[in-house]
Structures are given as structure tokens and as C-alpha cells.
Design a protein around this motif. Structure first.
Motif, PDB file in Angstrom:
ATOM      1  N   ALA A   1       6.988 -30.604 -17.782  1.00  0.00           N
ATOM      2  CA  ALA A   1       6.873 -31.757 -18.665  1.00  0.00           C
ATOM      3  C   ALA A   1       5.720 -32.633 -18.207  1.00  0.00           C
ATOM      4  CB  ALA A   1       8.169 -32.559 -18.661  1.00  0.00           C
ATOM      5  N   LYS A   2       4.841 -32.991 -19.135  1.00  0.00           N
ATOM      6  CA  LYS A   2       3.748 -33.899 -18.817  1.00  0.00           C
ATOM      7  C   LYS A   2       4.294 -35.325 -18.765  1.00  0.00           C
ATOM      8  CE  LYS A   2       0.218 -31.153 -21.115  1.00  0.00           C
ATOM      9  NZ  LYS A   2       0.980 -30.217 -21.973  1.00  0.00           N
ATOM     10  N   PRO A   3       3.620 -36.201 -18.003  1.00  0.00           N
ATOM     11  CA  PRO A   3       4.083 -37.598 -17.973  1.00  0.00           C
ATOM     12  C   PRO A   3       4.199 -38.193 -19.372  1.00  0.00           C
ATOM     13  CG  PRO A   3       2.398 -37.266 -16.319  1.00  0.00           C
ATOM     14  CD  PRO A   3       2.491 -35.993 -17.096  1.00  0.00           C
TER      15      PRO A   3
ATOM     16  N   ARG B   1       2.155 -25.850 -13.492  1.00  0.00           N
ATOM     17  CA  ARG B   1       3.530 -25.527 -13.087  1.00  0.00           C
ATOM     18  C   ARG B   1       4.226 -24.777 -14.199  1.00  0.00           C
ATOM     19  NH1 ARG B   1       3.797 -30.884 -10.650  1.00  0.00           N
ATOM     20  NH2 ARG B   1       4.575 -31.712 -12.602  1.00  0.00           N
ATOM     21  N   ASN B   2       3.998 -25.262 -15.413  1.00  0.00           N
ATOM     22  CA  ASN B   2       4.684 -24.678 -16.556  1.00  0.00           C
ATOM     23  C   ASN B   2       4.293 -23.217 -16.764  1.00  0.00           C
ATOM     24  OD1 ASN B   2       4.565 -24.264 -19.825  1.00  0.00           O
ATOM     25  ND2 ASN B   2       6.371 -25.394 -19.140  1.00  0.00           N
TER      26      ASN B   2
ATOM     27  N   ILE C   1      12.383 -33.604 -30.392  1.00  0.00           N
ATOM     28  CA  ILE C   1      12.637 -34.841 -29.659  1.00  0.00           C
ATOM     29  C   ILE C   1      13.943 -35.460 -30.106  1.00  0.00           C
ATOM     30  CG2 ILE C   1      11.877 -37.235 -29.469  1.00  0.00           C
ATOM     31  CD1 ILE C   1       9.258 -36.394 -28.778  1.00  0.00           C
TER      32      ILE C   1
ATOM     33  N   LYS D   1       9.777 -32.361 -15.101  1.00  0.00           N
ATOM     34  CA  LYS D   1       8.386 -32.298 -14.647  1.00  0.00           C
ATOM     35  C   LYS D   1       8.129 -30.999 -13.884  1.00  0.00           C
ATOM     36  CE  LYS D   1       6.823 -36.973 -14.442  1.00  0.00           C
ATOM     37  NZ  LYS D   1       6.226 -37.993 -13.586  1.00  0.00           N
TER      38      LYS D   1
ATOM     39  N   GLU E   1      -1.512 -35.501 -12.950  1.00  0.00           N
ATOM     40  CA  GLU E   1      -0.110 -35.124 -13.173  1.00  0.00           C
ATOM     41  C   GLU E   1      -0.005 -34.217 -14.410  1.00  0.00           C
ATOM     42  OE1 GLU E   1       3.139 -34.529 -12.197  1.00  0.00           O
ATOM     43  OE2 GLU E   1       2.183 -35.498 -10.495  1.00  0.00           O
ATOM     44  N   THR E   2      -0.822 -34.518 -15.402  1.00  0.00           N
ATOM     45  CA  THR E   2      -0.757 -33.750 -16.647  1.00  0.00           C
ATOM     46  C   THR E   2      -1.213 -32.305 -16.431  1.00  0.00           C
ATOM     47  OG1 THR E   2      -1.261 -35.798 -17.796  1.00  0.00           O
ATOM     48  CG2 THR E   2      -1.458 -33.779 -19.058  1.00  0.00           C
TER      49      THR E   2
ATOM     50  N   PHE F   1       9.805 -25.281 -24.558  1.00  0.00           N
ATOM     51  CA  PHE F   1       9.684 -26.516 -25.335  1.00  0.00           C
ATOM     52  C   PHE F   1       8.425 -27.266 -24.906  1.00  0.00           C
ATOM     53  CE2 PHE F   1      10.679 -31.140 -25.141  1.00  0.00           C
ATOM     54  CZ  PHE F   1      10.574 -31.413 -26.495  1.00  0.00           C
ATOM     55  N   TYR F   2       8.189 -27.304 -23.576  1.00  0.00           N
ATOM     56  CA  TYR F   2       7.007 -28.007 -23.087  1.00  0.00           C
ATOM     57  C   TYR F   2       5.723 -27.213 -23.322  1.00  0.00           C
ATOM     58  CZ  TYR F   2      10.030 -31.589 -21.295  1.00  0.00           C
ATOM     59  OH  TYR F   2      10.928 -32.604 -21.218  1.00  0.00           O
TER      60      TYR F   2
ATOM     61  N   ALA G   1       1.297 -30.471 -14.359  1.00  0.00           N
ATOM     62  CA  ALA G   1       2.471 -30.087 -15.150  1.00  0.00           C
ATOM     63  C   ALA G   1       2.173 -28.808 -15.936  1.00  0.00           C
ATOM     64  CB  ALA G   1       2.860 -31.222 -16.090  1.00  0.00           C
ATOM     65  N   ALA G   2       0.970 -28.730 -16.488  1.00  0.00           N
ATOM     66  CA  ALA G   2       0.601 -27.551 -17.263  1.00  0.00           C
ATOM     67  C   ALA G   2       0.561 -26.308 -16.370  1.00  0.00           C
ATOM     68  CB  ALA G   2      -0.747 -27.779 -17.937  1.00  0.00           C
TER      69      ALA G   2
ATOM     70  N   SER H   1       4.986 -36.737 -22.120  1.00  0.00           N
ATOM     71  CA  SER H   1       6.167 -36.295 -22.875  1.00  0.00           C
ATOM     72  C   SER H   1       7.437 -36.984 -22.372  1.00  0.00           C
ATOM     73  CB  SER H   1       6.306 -34.771 -22.850  1.00  0.00           C
ATOM     74  OG  SER H   1       6.546 -34.315 -21.556  1.00  0.00           O
ATOM     75  N   ILE H   2       7.456 -37.310 -21.058  1.00  0.00           N
ATOM     76  CA  ILE H   2       8.586 -38.079 -20.533  1.00  0.00           C
ATOM     77  C   ILE H   2       8.578 -39.473 -21.148  1.00  0.00           C
ATOM     78  CG2 ILE H   2       9.587 -39.104 -18.438  1.00  0.00           C
ATOM     79  CD1 ILE H   2       9.844 -36.181 -18.221  1.00  0.00           C
TER      80      ILE H   2
END
Lengths: 419, 240
Positions: free
Chosen positions: A321-323, B81-82, A4, A317, B74-75, B109-110, B78-79, A325-326
């Protein structure tokens, strides 16, 4: 965490101006707060040190002129204090008054030793003068009770006077006889000259002075310490009772305020403290508003930052990226920037205060006759500095949180459309 | 079955309701190389967004490699999609203040992959795409084709189940376009990657094995296309 920080480092490096502006807003807010409080403390400390020269719970009473006709006598009569007043003070107010003293002055007295001399006014005093005027005895002692009883011809001179009479070592003066007018007085003590006051008197016992200079039963000032008067109202009530009693001794109207001159050092310091409190509060308010402008600056820039980076967040995203982490990215960035620059501002503020302390921190206005401290110890406690910085960091974080939450919630599809 | 779409409907409610997708049914098998063709406003981008879990659909059913994708948080989205999807965009969507290798590393990284490992992997993928020398460069120091290759490396690094490409050649000149399409074709052939390309250029769709025509939110005909040289647009690799 290291990732980070690396992320933030690269953002910051690519947004130097924006970071610098945010940093400036933060650092400036803290700097101004600390500087302002420091300067204010300097003024307050100086005033306090000037007013703290006398014993707080003491009163000085002098004579005046009547302003009212009373008991068949016209107004405009001079009142002069006498032994009876001293006795009245001693006996009638036992409830509040502890120690009573009186002074009698003789000006233009020449004190000489061999061919050296100094001129001074000589004041006849009670031993408690030492306590009430908070004098520092450098060598020897002050006038004591025996001196007073036996009307001894002893004298206490100031450090400055001592230097006039003895060029080498003023200590040797103690115990020596000096000529005061036509009389020989024994020097029993030397006190530290306080240049914040004009008078640089020599002191002798009250009783001795009255005898030698034919003062009769007159006294110039009556001084006393008191207790049990805590509020301003109690003090005023006491003063008017005292005034009525003394006035009656001089055929002046009991409520005649100009027959007696009274200096209540306790109420004076009360008022001073109230005044200082107001100044202190005003400084804090100004300071906090300065801090607020720093916070507004941070939130403003955070708002712009988030808007500017919407597309970037969209990309992040899209690739996973999860919300949260943003959100974390923005908030940690905000915290790091405010902490770094807040700390910088704090250090600069403290440095500025130290500089002020070193240069004008002990500045005295020298009028030739006396010196007055204008500025004393213009610094702020480290605790205040740290608290202010922490406040700003927390506020900066909150300021960053609102736009950050918005950015974290925006759908990637919308974020990707943003320019 | 990699992708299974059943009666997908999508309506946008900004101002007057706009019914964009009107019951899409589509199945895509593992290892297919498909293009979705349509004019602007046909709903092809919306379809791609739904496939990429970038957008929600109103009714119907979408399963991606056996996982039902519906009303995800959303979480979770995101997973997915990743791990499952690799995106290739028309405008590359690289992060400007990150170097090529940093951009490629980002999906890892994510995933929480440690720094060293993800750097090694990113370098591997850049090497595969012939960009080793450009690893330390920022996107604005690279040509369009190089940028798109970085984006492809970024899409591949998580070993996704499907690659979704939205007008991948839209911002490239014809020569680079050919290179990029060749690259996608090779990925499909050599590694069996499922690739879906959205485009309005027939030259691009001609490179794929299956062309899905979409018009006014409905899928028209689906043509198998194995003779890539047959289309006049494909001759000499000129697609535009």
C-alpha cells in the motif's frame, strides 16, 4: 472507488461501536444546531408578527401629566390634546410628517339591531387609521374623507360585533342602520377582528363623534405617519422637537417628558430588530459551538481509529500500500461517516422542526381578552441546513486528515511493531 | 544474482547509537532456499527488514534482481515490496476484519487488479494451499497453521521474486511447523522460488539448503546444507 467503499464497509461493520459514537457526535451536532435555530426562529418570527401589526413609520401621541412646574403653573397638571395640537402637527412638521389623524373615544356604547345588541367602545377616527393599524376590511369599506367632512353617522364594526348583531350572514349588515345609543348609524364596513389586541372597537368619523358626544375640541390621541427619520438619534431629536412644540401649547416645560405620551413604532421596531439580531447571533454562537463539539468528537475518534489501526496500516504497507492509498482510505472513511450521519442529523433536525411547527408552531396564549402568538414557523431554511452539514463534513475531513497523514507517513517497520 | 549485499551498515539512533549491522556482504542466487540464523539481537531481523525494503540502511549497496534499492521514497518502496517481495510473518499479520480470500486479494488490490480477476486468482492460490473451504472465514476462525497458509498464499499471489519469512514457525506447534516448512521447501523445489527464512531455531534452518550464521551484526560462516536428515533436530520432523 467501489473497492474503497467495500473496504470501508468492512471496517465499519467491524467497528460498530466506534462508528456509532462518531456518527452520534456528528448527527447530534447538526441536529442540535438545526433544532436550536428553528426554535429561535419560532420565537423571533412570533415577536416580529406581533410587532408588525402597526404601520412601522407611524407614531401615536397621547396626553399625560406634567412633571415640572413651568410658567407659574404647578406640576401634576393633566394635559389633554386638542384641535390646536392636531393643527400644529399638521402644519409645523411638514418636513417629516405625512398624514395626521386623531382619535376620540367613547366607552360603554351599546350597538343594537332589533333585539340583538353588543356593547363596545366607539372610537372617532380619521380615514388613515385603517392604514396605521393595518386593519383588514372584510366587507364594505372603512370611514372615508367624505364621512369625516360631512360628519356622517356611519360606523365600522368588528367581525365579532357583527356576529353578535347578525347571526346568519354578517355581510347583510353592511348598509343597514343600527342603533348606537340614541342615534341611528349606518354600518358601512366590517373589519377582521384581531384577537391579539384587547380592544374590539367600533369606529365612526372623528368629526361625528365630537359632535354627538360633546367632546369640544378635545382629542384622545393624535396619530401620524412620518418619513425621513432613519436612525434612532434622528427619531429622538424629532420627538423632542415635537414634544417641545406641543408642550408649549399646554404651558408645559418644553422638555417635560411626561406631559405627552409618545409611541414611536419605528424606534420600537428598530430596537426590536436589534434585540432579535442579538438573539439570532447568540443562537448561532451556541449552535456553532455544538457543531464544534461534533467536530472535536469526530477528530477524537479519528485519532483513536488511526492509532488502533496502525498495525493494520503497517501490514497494508508491507504488502504494497502506498502512503497515498492509506491516506485516501482514512479520509474517504471519515467523509462517508460524517456525510451519512450529518445527513441523518440534518433530516432529524428538519423533522423535529416540522414536528414543532405542526404542534406548537401556531400556539397562541389566550388570556381571554386577547391572544398573542408565542411561536411561529419554527423552521430553518434548507440552505442553512445544507451549509451547516457541509461545514461539518469539511471540518470532519480536516479532522481526519491530520491523524491520517501521520498514519500514512509512519514507516511500515514501526507500524508492524504496534499492538 | 537475485540478491547482492555489499558492505551494508545500519545504526539505530534511539538514545545511544546502536550499530546493528557492521558491514554485511551476502549474495543469494535465484532459486536458493536460505536461512539466516542468529540469536536475538544478532541483527538478523534488521537484515531481513532491509532485504524486505521495510527499513533503510546507512551505507553500502543492496541490489534486488538488478535493481539498486537505496533511499527510495515510501511510494516507490511500496511498489517494489508489492511486486518483488512476498512476506511471511511470525504473527501472520492478516487483517482481522477481512476473510481469508479478501486477505489474499489485498496485494492485487494495491496493484489495481480488478475485483473479479483478483478474486479468481486468490481462490486459485487458496486451492493450491488446500484452503478452498476456508476462503470465507475470518482469521480468528482459523488455526495457526491455516492462518500461516493464508499468509503464504497472500505472499505468493503477486508472483514475487523472493519470499521473506520472519520466524514463520515461531507461533506454531511442532507439527504445523513441519507442514509449513514442507510447504516452503516444495515451493522452492517445484517452482524455483527464492526463499529466505530468518530464524533462531536450528530445526528450521536445517530444512533449508544454505544456512547463513549472523552474530553481532557480522556474517559468520555460511554452510551448505543438503543433508536435511543429518541434524538431530530434523529427525522425525521434530524441530523444537
Amino acid at each position: 472507488m467501489r473497492d474503497i467503499i467495500q473496504e470501508i464497509y468492512s471496517t465499519v461493520r467491524h467497528n460498530k461501536l466506534r462508528t456509532a459514537l462518531t456518527g452520534f457526535a456528528v448527527a447530534w451536532g447538526i441536529f442540535m444546531l438545526i433544532f436550536l435555530l428553528g426554535a429561535g426562529n419560532g420565537l423571533i418570527n412570533a415577536t416580529m408578527s406581533n410587532s408588525g401589526r402597526f404601520l412601522k413609520n407611524s407614531m401615536m401621541v397621547g396626553s399625560g401629566q406634567t412633571s415640572k412646574a413651568y410658567n407659574g403653573l404647578k406640576e401634576g397638571r393633566r394635559v389633554s390634546l386638542n384641535d390646536k395640537d392636531i393643527n400644529l402637527t399638521n402644519t409645523n412638521f411638514k418636513q417629516n410628517i405625512d398624514e395626521v389623524g386623531a382619535t376620540v373615544d367613547q366607552s360603554g356604547v351599546t350597538i343594537s339591531l332589533d333585539n340583538l345588541y353588543t356593547s363596545s367602545s366607539l372610537t372617532g377616527v380619521y380615514p388613515n387609521k385603517l392604514k396605521m393599524d393595518k386593519m383588514d376590511i372584510l366587507h364594505g369599506r372603512f370611514i372615508n374623507q367624505l364621512d369625516l367632512q360631512d360628519k356622517r353617522k356611519v360606523i365600522v364594526i368588528s367581525q365579532d360585533q357583527a356576529k353578535e348583531l347578525e347571526l346568519k350572514d354578517i355581510r347583510t349588515l353592511v348598509g343597514k342602520n343600527v342603533k348606537v345609543g340614541n342615534f341611528a348609524f349606518c354600518v358601512v364596513g366590517i373589519y377582521k377582528s384581531d384577537r391579539s389586541e384587547m380592544n374590539n372597537d367600533a369606529y365612526a368619523p372623528f368629526s361625528t363623534m365630537k359632535t354627538i358626544y360633546n367632546k369640544g375640541d378635545k382629542a384622545d390621541y393624535i396619530e401620524y405617519t412620518f418619513h425621513g427619520l432613519t436612525s434612532e438619534a434622528e427619531n429622538t431629536a424629532f420627538e423632542s422637537r415635537y414634544r417641545a412644540r406641543i408642550n408649549s401649547n399646554h404651558d408645559a416645560a418644553p422638555d417635560d417628558e411626561s406631559a405627552l405620551w409618545m409611541w414611536n413604532r419605528f424606534t420600537q421596531s428598530l430596537q426590536m430588530e436589534t434585540g432579535m439580531g442579538v438573539i439570532r447571533k447568540a443562537l448561532w454562537i451556541i449552535g456553532l459551538f455544538t457543531l464544534l463539539s461534533g467536530i472535536v468528537g469526530v477528530s477524537n475518534i479519528m485519532l483513536i481509529t488511526v492509532k488502533e489501526r496502525t498495525r493494520e496500516f503497517g501490514i497494508r504497507k508491507a504488502i504494497g500500500a502506498k502512503p497515498s492509498s492509506i491516506l485516501r482510505l482514512i479520509i474517504v472513511e471519515s467523509i462517508i461517516i460524517t456525510t451519512f450521519f450529518g445527513y441523518l442529523g440534518m433530516v432529524l433536525g428538519i423533522a423535529a422542526n416540522q414536528y414543532m411547527d405542526a404542534t406548537i408552531g401556531h400556539m397562541k396564549v389566550d388570556s381571554g381578552l386577547f391572544q398573542a402568538t408565542m411561536f411561529l414557523n419554527p423552521t430553518v431554511g434548507l440552505d442553512v441546513c445544507i451549509e451547516a452539514t457541509l461545514t461539518l463534513i469539511i471540518a470532519g475531513t480536516l479532522a481526519g486528515y491530520i491523524p491520517a497523514r501521520k498514519a500514512a507517513r509512519i514507516r511500515p517497520i514501526e507500524a508492524l511493531k504496534a499492538e | 544474482m537475485m540478491i547482492h549485499l555489499k558492505d551494508i551498515n545500519k545504526t539505530y539512533n534511539s538514545g545511544s547509537p546502536l550499530h546493528v549491522l557492521k558491514g554485511i556482504n551476502l549474495d543469494i542466487e535465484q532459486g536458493e532456499f536460505v536461512s539466516i540464523m542468529g540469536s536475538s539481537g544478532s541483527g538478523k531481523s534488521t537484515l531481513l527488514n532491509i532485504l524486505g525494503i521495510l527499513d533503510n540502511y546507512d551505507t553500502g549497496e543492496y541490489t534486488l534482481n538488478g535493481t539498486l534499492i537505496r533511499n527510495l521514497s515510501e511510494t516507490r518502496a511500496a511498489a517494489y515490496r508489492n511486486r518483488m517481495i512476498g512476506f511471511i510473518f511470525q504473527s501472520f499479520n492478516l487483517i482481522n476484519f477481512k476473510t481469508a480470500v479478501e486477505n489474499v486479494e489485498l496485494p492485487l488490490f494495491y496493484q489495481g487488479v480488478n475485483r473479479k480477476k483478483r478474486h479468481i486468482m486468490a481462490m486459485e492460490y487458496l486451492e493450491k494451499l488446500g484452503l478452498t473451504d476456508w476462503a470465507g472465514h475470518y482469521p480468528n476462525e482459523m488455526s495457526g497453521g491455516q492462518k500461516q497458509r493464508v499468509a503464504i498464499a497472500r505472499a505468493l499471489i503477486t508472483k514475487p521474486q523472493i519470499i521473506l519469512a520472519d520466524e514463520p514457525t515461531g507461533a506454531l506447534d511442532s507439527k504445523t511447523s513441519v507442514e509449513v516448512m514442507e510447504l516452503l521447501k516444495r515451493l522452492n523445489q517445484d517452482e524455483g522460488m527464492t526463499i529466505i527464512v530468518v530464524t533462531h531455531e536450528s530445526g528450521v534452518s536445517n530444512e533449508t539448503n544454505k544456512i547463513v550464521h549472523i552474530k553481532d551484526g557480522i556474517i559468520g560462516n555460511i554452510e551448505e546444507n543438503f543433508d536435511h536428515e543429518a541434524s538431530p533436530f530434523g529427525i522425525n520432523g521434530i524441530m523444537k
